[in-house]
Write a protein that holds these residues in place. Structure first.
Motif, PDB file in Angstrom:
ATOM      1  N   TRP A 253       0.882  -1.161   0.000  1.00 12.41           N
ATOM      2  CA  TRP A 253       0.000   0.000   0.000  1.00 12.41           C
ATOM      3  C   TRP A 253       0.919   1.209   0.000  1.00 12.41           C
ATOM      4  O   TRP A 253       1.617   1.449   0.987  1.00 12.41           O
ATOM      5  CB  TRP A 253      -0.851  -0.042   1.255  1.00 12.41           C
ATOM      6  N   GLN A 254       0.956   1.964  -1.089  1.00  8.51           N
ATOM      7  CA  GLN A 254       1.888   3.076  -1.224  1.00  8.51           C
ATOM      8  C   GLN A 254       1.155   4.404  -1.105  1.00  8.51           C
ATOM      9  O   GLN A 254       0.178   4.638  -1.816  1.00  8.51           O
ATOM     10  CB  GLN A 254       2.610   3.001  -2.570  1.00  8.51           C
ATOM     11  N   VAL A 255       1.657   5.248  -0.220  1.00 13.64           N
ATOM     12  CA  VAL A 255       1.119   6.596  -0.054  1.00 13.64           C
ATOM     13  C   VAL A 255       1.838   7.486  -1.056  1.00 13.64           C
ATOM     14  O   VAL A 255       3.055   7.655  -0.983  1.00 13.64           O
ATOM     15  CB  VAL A 255       1.341   7.113   1.388  1.00 13.64           C
ATOM     16  N   GLN A 256       1.077   8.051  -2.008  1.00 15.77           N
ATOM     17  CA  GLN A 256       1.677   8.834  -3.083  1.00 15.77           C
ATOM     18  C   GLN A 256       1.008  10.190  -3.209  1.00 15.77           C
ATOM     19  O   GLN A 256      -0.190  10.330  -2.964  1.00 15.77           O
ATOM     20  CB  GLN A 256       1.554   8.090  -4.421  1.00 15.77           C
ATOM     21  N   THR A 257       1.805  11.164  -3.631  1.00 17.72           N
ATOM     22  CA  THR A 257       1.280  12.489  -3.927  1.00 17.72           C
ATOM     23  C   THR A 257       2.147  13.131  -5.001  1.00 17.72           C
ATOM     24  O   THR A 257       3.272  12.687  -5.250  1.00 17.72           O
ATOM     25  CB  THR A 257       1.229  13.373  -2.661  1.00 17.72           C
TER      26      THR A 257
ATOM     27  N   THR B  47       5.547  15.470 -10.209  1.00 18.09           N
ATOM     28  CA  THR B  47       6.038  14.094 -10.226  1.00 18.09           C
ATOM     29  C   THR B  47       5.364  13.307  -9.101  1.00 18.09           C
ATOM     30  O   THR B  47       5.312  13.783  -7.964  1.00 18.09           O
ATOM     31  CB  THR B  47       7.565  14.057 -10.006  1.00 18.09           C
ATOM     32  N   GLN B  48       4.850  12.120  -9.440  1.00 13.64           N
ATOM     33  CA  GLN B  48       4.223  11.277  -8.418  1.00 13.64           C
ATOM     34  C   GLN B  48       5.304  10.724  -7.501  1.00 13.64           C
ATOM     35  O   GLN B  48       6.222  10.034  -7.948  1.00 13.64           O
ATOM     36  CB  GLN B  48       3.444  10.144  -9.096  1.00 13.64           C
ATOM     37  N   THR B  49       5.217  11.026  -6.208  1.00 10.29           N
ATOM     38  CA  THR B  49       6.237  10.642  -5.240  1.00 10.29           C
ATOM     39  C   THR B  49       5.631   9.748  -4.161  1.00 10.29           C
ATOM     40  O   THR B  49       4.549  10.031  -3.659  1.00 10.29           O
ATOM     41  CB  THR B  49       6.842  11.896  -4.568  1.00 10.29           C
TER      42      THR B  49
END
Length: 159
Positions: free
Chosen positions: A84-88, A93-95
């Motif tokens: 489960w990756q927390v991305q923003t 750029t999606q980090t």
């Protein structure tokens, strides 16, 4: 004048060690205690795995929600390779900010993709099951309301 020491040759010879009977009785008692305690200990380990994974999952969700509010932008929690990756988006750029990964192969988590708004809200309510498919342990469910509030319950309780 120095008093003379008398040494009794029969004293101390009988108490030099343990008898075979004493050792056998001790080993039998240890064996019985181990046989009684082992099932409880195994159940304790299984429950600890479930609790640990449930708490880590909840922690990652709370982190994602706090990041969405702090950054005042949408944060996504995406399922990828059993993580489960927390991305923003940072500078277009999606980090990835944080990752939840199951810590033991016996645990399964019903991961879902979730978008958290800048206000910390979601588009719907979610129930994420953390299970080990073992009837001797109690599974957990991460309950997440549309408002973003979250808590853990023991299954089969519903949110």
């Amino acid at each position: 004048m120095v008093p003379s020491l008398r040494i009794n040759p029969s004293v101390g010879k009988k108490n030099l060690g343990f008898t075979l009977l004493e050792v056998l009785i001790t080993m039998t008692i240890i064996g019985i205690l181990t046989a009684v305690a082992a099932p409880s200990f195994i159940t304790f380990i299984k429950r600890d795995r479930l609790v640990t994974n449930s708490n880590q999952l909840h922690s990652v969700f709370k982190f994602a929600r706090s990041e969405a509010i702090k950054r005042n932008q949408t944060v996504s929690v995406k399922t990828s390779n059993n993580q489960w990756q927390v991305q923003t988006a940072i500078n277009s750029t999606q980090t990835t900010l944080n990752i939840f990964e199951v810590t033991h192969s016996s645990i399964s988590v019903d991961l879902k993709d979730i978008d958290i708004s800048s206000a910390g809200e979601l588009d719907q309510m979610y129930q994420i099951l953390v299970s080990d498919s073992d009837s001797t342990t109690t599974d957990f469910t991460l309950c997440v309301l549309q408002s973003g509030q979250s808590w853990l319950v023991e299954a089969p309780e519903t949110c």
